[in-house]
Design a protein around this motif. Structure first.
Motif, PDB file in Angstrom:
ATOM      1  N   LEU A   1      12.929 -10.633   6.126  1.00 42.00           N
ATOM      2  CA  LEU A   1      12.843 -11.360   7.388  1.00 42.00           C
ATOM      3  C   LEU A   1      11.457 -11.112   7.977  1.00 42.00           C
ATOM      4  CD1 LEU A   1      14.031 -13.112   9.605  1.00 42.00           C
ATOM      5  CD2 LEU A   1      14.994 -11.031  10.632  1.00 42.00           C
ATOM      6  N   ILE A   2      10.690 -12.187   8.093  1.00 39.80           N
ATOM      7  CA  ILE A   2       9.333 -12.112   8.635  1.00 39.80           C
ATOM      8  C   ILE A   2       9.221 -13.111   9.776  1.00 39.80           C
ATOM      9  CG2 ILE A   2       6.869 -12.331   8.123  1.00 39.80           C
ATOM     10  CD1 ILE A   2       7.657 -11.907   5.129  1.00 39.80           C
ATOM     11  N   LEU A   3       8.861 -12.603  10.947  1.00 42.80           N
ATOM     12  CA  LEU A   3       8.688 -13.446  12.136  1.00 42.80           C
ATOM     13  C   LEU A   3       7.378 -13.058  12.813  1.00 42.80           C
ATOM     14  CD1 LEU A   3      12.322 -13.250  13.564  1.00 42.80           C
ATOM     15  CD2 LEU A   3      11.256 -15.224  12.448  1.00 42.80           C
ATOM     16  N   GLY A   4       6.518 -14.018  13.038  1.00 44.25           N
ATOM     17  CA  GLY A   4       5.234 -13.735  13.652  1.00 44.25           C
ATOM     18  C   GLY A   4       4.401 -12.765  12.827  1.00 44.25           C
ATOM     19  N   GLY A   5       4.611 -12.785  11.519  1.00 46.91           N
ATOM     20  CA  GLY A   5       3.898 -11.890  10.624  1.00 46.91           C
ATOM     21  C   GLY A   5       4.433 -10.467  10.607  1.00 46.91           C
TER      22      GLY A   5
ATOM     23  N   ASP B   1       6.994 -17.858   3.029  1.00 48.41           N
ATOM     24  CA  ASP B   1       7.775 -16.733   3.536  1.00 48.41           C
ATOM     25  C   ASP B   1       8.770 -17.162   4.619  1.00 48.41           C
ATOM     26  OD1 ASP B   1       6.189 -17.125   5.791  1.00 48.41           O
ATOM     27  OD2 ASP B   1       5.109 -15.232   5.587  1.00 48.41           O
ATOM     28  N   ALA B   2       8.741 -18.436   5.001  1.00 53.98           N
ATOM     29  CA  ALA B   2       9.701 -19.048   5.943  1.00 53.98           C
ATOM     30  C   ALA B   2       9.630 -18.444   7.342  1.00 53.98           C
ATOM     31  CB  ALA B   2      11.126 -18.990   5.382  1.00 53.98           C
ATOM     32  N   ASP B   3       8.445 -18.054   7.765  1.00 51.84           N
ATOM     33  CA  ASP B   3       8.250 -17.493   9.105  1.00 51.84           C
ATOM     34  C   ASP B   3       8.416 -18.624  10.125  1.00 51.84           C
ATOM     35  OD1 ASP B   3       7.170 -16.507  11.539  1.00 51.84           O
ATOM     36  OD2 ASP B   3       5.859 -15.116  10.454  1.00 51.84           O
TER      37      ASP B   3
ATOM     38  N   LYS C   1      -5.705 -20.793   8.306  1.00 54.79           N
ATOM     39  CA  LYS C   1      -6.239 -22.097   7.901  1.00 54.79           C
ATOM     40  C   LYS C   1      -6.069 -23.134   9.005  1.00 54.79           C
ATOM     41  CE  LYS C   1      -5.612 -21.259   3.005  1.00 54.79           C
ATOM     42  NZ  LYS C   1      -5.140 -21.747   1.721  1.00 54.79           N
ATOM     43  N   VAL C   2      -4.937 -23.111   9.689  1.00 51.97           N
ATOM     44  CA  VAL C   2      -4.712 -24.042  10.793  1.00 51.97           C
ATOM     45  C   VAL C   2      -5.694 -23.743  11.929  1.00 51.97           C
ATOM     46  CG1 VAL C   2      -3.072 -24.732  12.604  1.00 51.97           C
ATOM     47  CG2 VAL C   2      -2.322 -24.575  10.219  1.00 51.97           C
ATOM     48  N   CYS C   3      -5.905 -22.478  12.238  1.00 55.18           N
ATOM     49  CA  CYS C   3      -6.850 -22.116  13.303  1.00 55.18           C
ATOM     50  C   CYS C   3      -8.265 -22.569  12.945  1.00 55.18           C
ATOM     51  CB  CYS C   3      -6.805 -20.613  13.562  1.00 55.18           C
ATOM     52  SG  CYS C   3      -5.290 -20.077  14.382  1.00 55.18           S
ATOM     53  N   ALA C   4      -8.643 -22.432  11.667  1.00 56.07           N
ATOM     54  CA  ALA C   4      -9.964 -22.892  11.222  1.00 56.07           C
ATOM     55  C   ALA C   4     -10.079 -24.408  11.376  1.00 56.07           C
ATOM     56  CB  ALA C   4     -10.218 -22.466   9.779  1.00 56.07           C
ATOM     57  N   LEU C   5      -9.013 -25.121  11.040  1.00 56.79           N
ATOM     58  CA  LEU C   5      -9.008 -26.584  11.171  1.00 56.79           C
ATOM     59  C   LEU C   5      -9.144 -27.002  12.642  1.00 56.79           C
ATOM     60  CD1 LEU C   5      -8.678 -29.355   9.818  1.00 56.79           C
ATOM     61  CD2 LEU C   5      -6.211 -29.036   9.972  1.00 56.79           C
TER      62      LEU C   5
ATOM     63  N   ALA D   1       4.061 -18.246   0.079  1.00 57.33           N
ATOM     64  CA  ALA D   1       2.845 -18.035   0.865  1.00 57.33           C
ATOM     65  C   ALA D   1       3.096 -17.219   2.128  1.00 57.33           C
ATOM     66  CB  ALA D   1       2.224 -19.385   1.241  1.00 57.33           C
ATOM     67  N   ASP D   2       2.124 -16.416   2.483  1.00 55.60           N
ATOM     68  CA  ASP D   2       2.115 -15.641   3.713  1.00 55.60           C
ATOM     69  C   ASP D   2       1.752 -16.596   4.851  1.00 55.60           C
ATOM     70  OD1 ASP D   2       1.399 -14.052   5.917  1.00 55.60           O
ATOM     71  OD2 ASP D   2       0.377 -12.557   4.682  1.00 55.60           O
TER      72      ASP D   2
END
Length: 160
Positions: free
Chosen positions: A21-25, A39-41, A82-86, A74-75
């Motif tokens: 279980l991964i939420l917010g990293g 990872d389904a975060d 990548k989204v922040c860079a975009l 994927a993490d």
């Protein structure tokens, strides 16, 4: 484009055995994890969709399709980078985000600050610009029955 843009995101994933279980990293001890191609975060997926939506750039399915095996497992923190860079390439930065995770269990309060810190560090902003809340649905619906989790996010993007 305007000097500010607002976006909204929503995501949902089924809980399943045999996954972390991964939420917010943040890796959260629990007997189940969220099922998905990455990872389904669910928290980061909702936030990324809000950020992309604010600039009418589609959603994470468009940018990181589940048909692309390079994103298998994927993490989501890496996808968030990548989204922040975009977003920066478009001349914007994250002004603030308000996110809500809907989960019957586990209790998420002990992990909220770490989630906020992870998101702020990745987005290049202050922790005070990131709100993460958790709620239950009083045992109603699929999240209340413990079958899955959902998250919503609203964000403000500001022109640099």
């Amino acid at each position: 484009m305007n000097g500010i843009r607002i976006g909204h995101g929503y995501d949902v994933h089924r809980l399943t055995e045999g996954r972390e279980l991964i939420l917010g990293g943040v890796h959260i001890p629990f007997d189940k994890g969220l099922d998905g191609h990455s990872d389904a975060d669910v928290l980061l997926h909702a936030l990324m969709d809000a950020m992309l939506g604010a600039l009418a750039l589609g959603d994470i399915g468009k940018h990181f399709p589940d048909t692309d095996m390079s994103y298998k497992g994927a993490d989501s923190m890496e996808l968030m980078k990548k989204v922040c860079a975009l977003i920066r390439e478009q001349g914007y930065r994250l002004g603030n985000a308000d996110c809500t995770i809907c989960a019957q269990r586990p209790k998420l309060a002990p992990y909220i600050d770490a989630m906020r810190e992870n998101i702020a560090a990745t987005a290049g902003c202050e922790k005070g610009q990131i709100s993460v809340k958790a709620t239950t649905e009083e045992k109603l619906g699929f999240t209340g029955e413990g079958l899955g989790m959902s998250a919503t996010a609203v964000c403000l993007l500001v022109k640099e």
